[in-house]
Write a protein that holds these residues in place. Structure first.
Motif, PDB file in Angstrom:
ATOM      1  N   ARG A 195     -13.393   5.385  11.188  1.00 52.72           N
ATOM      2  CA  ARG A 195     -12.660   6.415  10.451  1.00 52.72           C
ATOM      3  C   ARG A 195     -11.180   6.064  10.352  1.00 52.72           C
ATOM      4  NH1 ARG A 195     -15.417  11.627  13.449  1.00 52.72           N
ATOM      5  NH2 ARG A 195     -17.334  11.717  12.202  1.00 52.72           N
ATOM      6  N   ARG A 196     -10.631   5.513  11.432  1.00 55.33           N
ATOM      7  CA  ARG A 196      -9.220   5.121  11.381  1.00 55.33           C
ATOM      8  C   ARG A 196      -8.999   4.005  10.366  1.00 55.33           C
ATOM      9  NH1 ARG A 196      -9.262   6.190  16.986  1.00 55.33           N
ATOM     10  NH2 ARG A 196      -9.794   4.018  17.494  1.00 55.33           N
ATOM     11  N   ALA A 197      -9.937   3.061  10.306  1.00 50.02           N
ATOM     12  CA  ALA A 197      -9.828   1.984   9.304  1.00 50.02           C
ATOM     13  C   ALA A 197      -9.882   2.570   7.896  1.00 50.02           C
ATOM     14  CB  ALA A 197     -10.955   0.973   9.499  1.00 50.02           C
ATOM     15  N   GLY A 198     -10.736   3.578   7.689  1.00 51.59           N
ATOM     16  CA  GLY A 198     -10.796   4.226   6.385  1.00 51.59           C
ATOM     17  C   GLY A 198      -9.521   4.970   6.063  1.00 51.59           C
ATOM     18  N   SER A 199      -8.935   5.615   7.048  1.00 46.46           N
ATOM     19  CA  SER A 199      -7.682   6.311   6.828  1.00 46.46           C
ATOM     20  C   SER A 199      -6.565   5.336   6.493  1.00 46.46           C
ATOM     21  CB  SER A 199      -7.307   7.134   8.077  1.00 46.46           C
ATOM     22  OG  SER A 199      -8.302   8.096   8.343  1.00 46.46           O
ATOM     23  N   HIS A 200      -6.546   4.162   7.154  1.00 52.74           N
ATOM     24  CA  HIS A 200      -5.556   3.143   6.834  1.00 52.74           C
ATOM     25  C   HIS A 200      -5.726   2.676   5.412  1.00 52.74           C
ATOM     26  CE1 HIS A 200      -2.871  -0.222   7.221  1.00 52.74           C
ATOM     27  NE2 HIS A 200      -3.842  -1.087   6.999  1.00 52.74           N
ATOM     28  N   LEU A 201      -6.975   2.523   4.973  1.00 46.83           N
ATOM     29  CA  LEU A 201      -7.245   2.128   3.595  1.00 46.83           C
ATOM     30  C   LEU A 201      -6.706   3.165   2.619  1.00 46.83           C
ATOM     31  CD1 LEU A 201      -8.634   0.251   1.547  1.00 46.83           C
ATOM     32  CD2 LEU A 201     -10.735   1.517   1.938  1.00 46.83           C
ATOM     33  N   LEU A 202      -6.900   4.432   2.953  1.00 40.85           N
ATOM     34  CA  LEU A 202      -6.393   5.501   2.090  1.00 40.85           C
ATOM     35  C   LEU A 202      -4.867   5.452   2.006  1.00 40.85           C
ATOM     36  CD1 LEU A 202      -8.447   8.747   2.796  1.00 40.85           C
ATOM     37  CD2 LEU A 202      -8.327   7.410   0.715  1.00 40.85           C
ATOM     38  N   SER A 203      -4.203   5.161   3.120  1.00 45.20           N
ATOM     39  CA  SER A 203      -2.744   5.106   3.093  1.00 45.20           C
ATOM     40  C   SER A 203      -2.258   3.968   2.216  1.00 45.20           C
ATOM     41  CB  SER A 203      -2.203   4.939   4.521  1.00 45.20           C
ATOM     42  OG  SER A 203      -2.558   3.675   5.058  1.00 45.20           O
ATOM     43  N   LEU A 204      -2.995   2.829   2.193  1.00 47.77           N
ATOM     44  CA  LEU A 204      -2.625   1.739   1.301  1.00 47.77           C
ATOM     45  C   LEU A 204      -2.835   2.129  -0.151  1.00 47.77           C
ATOM     46  CD1 LEU A 204      -4.061  -1.463   3.028  1.00 47.77           C
ATOM     47  CD2 LEU A 204      -1.666  -0.840   2.728  1.00 47.77           C
ATOM     48  N   THR A 205      -3.928   2.860  -0.412  1.00 49.55           N
ATOM     49  CA  THR A 205      -4.227   3.280  -1.782  1.00 49.55           C
ATOM     50  C   THR A 205      -3.148   4.211  -2.306  1.00 49.55           C
ATOM     51  OG1 THR A 205      -6.592   3.097  -1.349  1.00 49.55           O
ATOM     52  CG2 THR A 205      -5.912   4.450  -3.230  1.00 49.55           C
ATOM     53  N   ALA A 206      -2.645   5.091  -1.442  1.00 50.97           N
ATOM     54  CA  ALA A 206      -1.620   6.032  -1.880  1.00 50.97           C
ATOM     55  C   ALA A 206      -0.264   5.363  -2.061  1.00 50.97           C
ATOM     56  CB  ALA A 206      -1.489   7.171  -0.856  1.00 50.97           C
ATOM     57  N   ALA A 207      -0.073   4.202  -1.411  1.00 54.96           N
ATOM     58  CA  ALA A 207       1.238   3.528  -1.471  1.00 54.96           C
ATOM     59  C   ALA A 207       1.487   2.932  -2.835  1.00 54.96           C
ATOM     60  CB  ALA A 207       1.270   2.437  -0.409  1.00 54.96           C
TER      61      ALA A 207
END
Length: 291
Positions: free
Chosen positions: A279-291
């Protein structure tokens, strides 16, 4: 590059209507033709045909009056209908598919739209996404930090469009910048080269984040399978306890039974930790997508 996926696949804009997406996905030839600039022929009669029919109708009006013009018009309409009906249905379908591909030419990315380096990045991203979406933990709804079925195809589409843009810009850069640049002025092109490199590194980082997420999900899948198998054994624990009690003294059996329970709790702890890491890896992915 992942040996299971040596080349990338067609990428469609996930916001396309389902019927349009199905046509595009099943029409590789039409997509390539549309990308090559082929324009479908108009379905109606050509300009020369229209002018000829108009001339004949006018001539019939002059020679035979309104009734003769009406009869000629009916004849022309019947003949045109018969021509359309007798036409090759495969050709009509091919024209329809080409027309859909041309109308949506900005809503798909072909492997041919990318240079080799960008194709490799897209293939890696698609392989990672396939692993996540095919995982048991995702199918069981355990990765509830993001909606993978929506977020991951959107991320692949963003990556594909940016990789296609990078490919076009890099090809244009190579056409513009001369190969035999004198050494004393070569530095003036360096900032442009650095922009291309920075864009490539940024996209590579997004792909790496996807692959890291997929690795965590695969690990969670392996632990999930062990967790489920342990659940089956837990239901049969009384049978194991009975066998143990029947074969050894009670004072030796009790610690062993406690150890069985402790091992079960440890597997459960590892499973929960693995899911949290995914889940943390997925959240990190989401933060990159929003950047």
């Amino acid at each position: 590059m992942d040996p299971r996926k040596p080349t990338p696949e067609l990428v469609l804009d996930p916001s396309l209507p389902a019927n349009v997406a199905q046509i595009l996905r099943s029409s590789p030839g039409a997509l390539k033709s549309a990308r090559a600039g082929v324009v479908p022929r108009p379905c109606g009669p050509g300009r020369l045909t229209v002018v000829t029919v108009a001339f004949l109708l006018l001539l019939a009006l002059l020679l035979t009056g309104p009734w003769g013009m009406f009869v000629l018009g009916v004849v022309v309409t019947v003949l045109r209908g018969a021509q359309v009906a007798a036409g090759d249905p495969k050709q009509r379908e091919a024209r329809r598919r080409l027309r859909v591909a041309v109308e949506h030419s900005d809503r798909f990315v072909l492997p041919e739209d990318l240079d080799p380096a960008c194709r490799e990045l897209l293939a890696r991203a698609q392989g990672a996404v396939e692993d996540v979406l095919a995982s048991q933990v995702d199918g069981a709804g355990l990765l509830d930090s993001i909606d993978n079925s929506v977020t991951l195809p959107a991320e692949v589409w963003r990556l594909a469009t940016r990789l296609a843009d990078l490919t076009r810009t890099r090809a244009e850069h190579e056409r513009i910048v001369p190969r035999d640049v004198p050494a004393d002025i070569a530095g003036v092109f360096t900032p442009y080269d650095e922009v291309l490199d920075q864009a490539r590194r940024s996209l590579a980082a997004r792909v790496t984040a996807l692959e890291e997420y997929a690795r965590e999900v695969r690990r969670a899948d392996a632990v999930y399978r062990a967790y489920r198998q342990l659940g089956v054994l837990r239901e049969r624990t009384p049978d194991y306890e009975r066998l143990l009690a029947e074969t050894v003294q009670d004072r030796l059996a009790i610690p062993h039974i406690d150890r069985l329970s402790g091992q079960a709790r440890e597997v459960e702890r590892v499973f929960n930790t693995s899911i949290d890491e995914a889940r943390r890896a997925g959240s990190h992915l989401l933060s990159l997508t929003a950047a």
